[in-house]
Enzyme design. Structure first.
Site, PDB file in Angstrom:
ATOM      1  N   CYS A 135      -2.463   8.419  -0.217  1.00 34.57           N
ATOM      2  CA  CYS A 135      -2.118   7.915   1.109  1.00 34.57           C
ATOM      3  C   CYS A 135      -3.052   6.771   1.506  1.00 34.57           C
ATOM      4  O   CYS A 135      -4.177   7.009   1.961  1.00 34.57           O
ATOM      5  CB  CYS A 135      -2.200   9.047   2.132  1.00 34.57           C
ATOM      6  N   CYS A 138      -4.147   6.726   5.137  1.00 31.77           N
ATOM      7  CA  CYS A 138      -5.136   7.751   5.529  1.00 31.77           C
ATOM      8  C   CYS A 138      -6.522   7.344   5.046  1.00 31.77           C
ATOM      9  O   CYS A 138      -7.507   7.508   5.760  1.00 31.77           O
ATOM     10  CB  CYS A 138      -4.845   9.101   4.881  1.00 31.77           C
ATOM     11  N   ASP A 139      -6.614   6.857   3.814  1.00 32.19           N
ATOM     12  CA  ASP A 139      -7.920   6.702   3.167  1.00 32.19           C
ATOM     13  C   ASP A 139      -8.338   5.254   2.932  1.00 32.19           C
ATOM     14  O   ASP A 139      -9.461   5.003   2.488  1.00 32.19           O
ATOM     15  CB  ASP A 139      -7.901   7.440   1.812  1.00 32.19           C
TER      16      ASP A 139
END
Ligand code: NDP
Length: 310
Positions: A135, A138-139
């Site tokens: 992701c 997200c990261d």
């Protein structure tokens, strides 16, 4: 404790919440189980540019939060739980939750979505959370001014590569075929971004690094006479090679295709078990779009209303 509801909706992406809006408005007072990722897959992206009604795009979390509120406004009761066990062999259907509570329901809407796939390399597990991610949104933040690689040649991979290019100093897109499968507009975004370099006909053999990912072992034109193995120094390795449907709990009772997607009758959300409807990505091997998931959630709720009225 065993509770009863006429309609239980499992999942909280666009399909689940829209089923909640429609079923709530129909006076069915549904129970909706939010599951592991409230708001579904969209909550791990940023802006949504193609949901109708938002000409200047919309923040994905805001969109999902609004869908949630809209379903609650019409009487959908939302529980934060995960389903651990399902029994569709008798009526009412029997559902066990992670908190030990049980529900019986006359009708089910399954909207459990899909999850990211991995390549199956042992190094993915070894470096999970230490350089491996599925992701980017997200990261990606952890890779500011660093070098990253994204695996895949579809729309997701192109989208993730473009997003990461806004943060990282360099993005490699590792594509196993000699072409991208992504839509034209996404391909153009990738090819026009000078921070992204596409490595066609390339596969990943493994990852290396002391405490986290420091590079990937790659092979160019595997099995061909000009095959070449080499190491590519990177700090982050992002998977974007598709998704698999979250249908395992239901597969003893419901027909699924060879990839595990729940099969429905024609373009309806009806499954092979009367009173059980499937909506969104768990039953959609093709489109994976929020607007399509939302529409199928509406159809599932309408079918549920009809079924309960009978
Ligand atoms: P896709 O199935 O479209 O693409 C998967 C990509 O991963 C392909 O390039 C595939 O390669 C590659 N791949 C699969 N397995 C492996 C492997 N083991 N090793 C290396 N590469 C692998 O998945 P997406 O998630 O990209 O998209 C799914 C659907 O969602 C599509 O319909 C897409 O259009 C849609 N979507 C739309 C978006 C938008 O409109 N904004 C955004 C994201 C997704 P190969 O081509 O060789 O099979």
């Amino acid at each position: 404790m065993t509770n009863y509801t006429k309609l239980l909706i499992i999942g909280s992406g666009p399909a689940g919440y829209t089923a909640g809006i429609y079923a709530g408005r129909a006076g069915l007072k549904p129970i909706l189980l939010e599951g592991l990722q409230p708001g579904g897959q969209l909550t791990i992206t940023t802006e949504v540019e193609n949901f109708p009604g938002f000409p200047d795009s919309v923040d994905a979390n805001e969109l999902m939060d609004n869908m949630r509120k809209q379903s609650e406004r019409f009487g959908t009761q939302i529980l934060p739980n995960i389903v651990t066990k399902v029994d569709l062999s008798s009526r009412p259907f029997h559902i066990t939750l992670d908190d030990g509570n049980e529900w019986t329901a006359d009708c089910l809407v399954i909207a459990t979505g899909a999850s990211a796939k991995y390549l199956g390399l042992s190094d993915e597990q070894k470096y999970m959370g230490r350089g491996v991610s599925a992701c980017a949104t997200c990261d990606g933040f952890f890779y500011r001014k660093k070098v990253v690689a994204v695996v895949g040649g579809g729309d997701t991979a192109c989208e993730e590569a473009s997003y990461l290019a806004g943060l990282a100093s360099k993005v490699y897109l590792i594509v196993r075929k000699p072409f991208l499968r992504a839509s034209k507009i996404m391909q153009e975004r990738v090819f026009n971004n000078e921070k992204i370099e596409v490595l066609f006909e390339t596969n990943t053999l493994g990852l290396y690094g002391e405490n986290g990912v420091e590079g990937a072992h790659l092979v160019f034109r595997k099995g061909e006479s000009d095959e070449r193995k080499y190491d590519l120094p990177i700090d982050g390795f992002f998977l974007a090679i598709g998704h698999h449907p979250n249908s395992e709990l239901f597969s003893p009772w419901l027909k699924t295709n060879e990839e595990g997607y729940i099969m429905t009758e024609g373009d309806s959300p009806r499954t092979n078990v009367p009173g059980v409807f499937a909506a969104g990505d768990v039953a959609d091997p093709h489109y994976r779009q929020a607007v399509i998931a939302a529409a199928s959630g509406a159809k599932a709720a309408m079918e549920a209303e009809k079924y309960l009225a009978q």
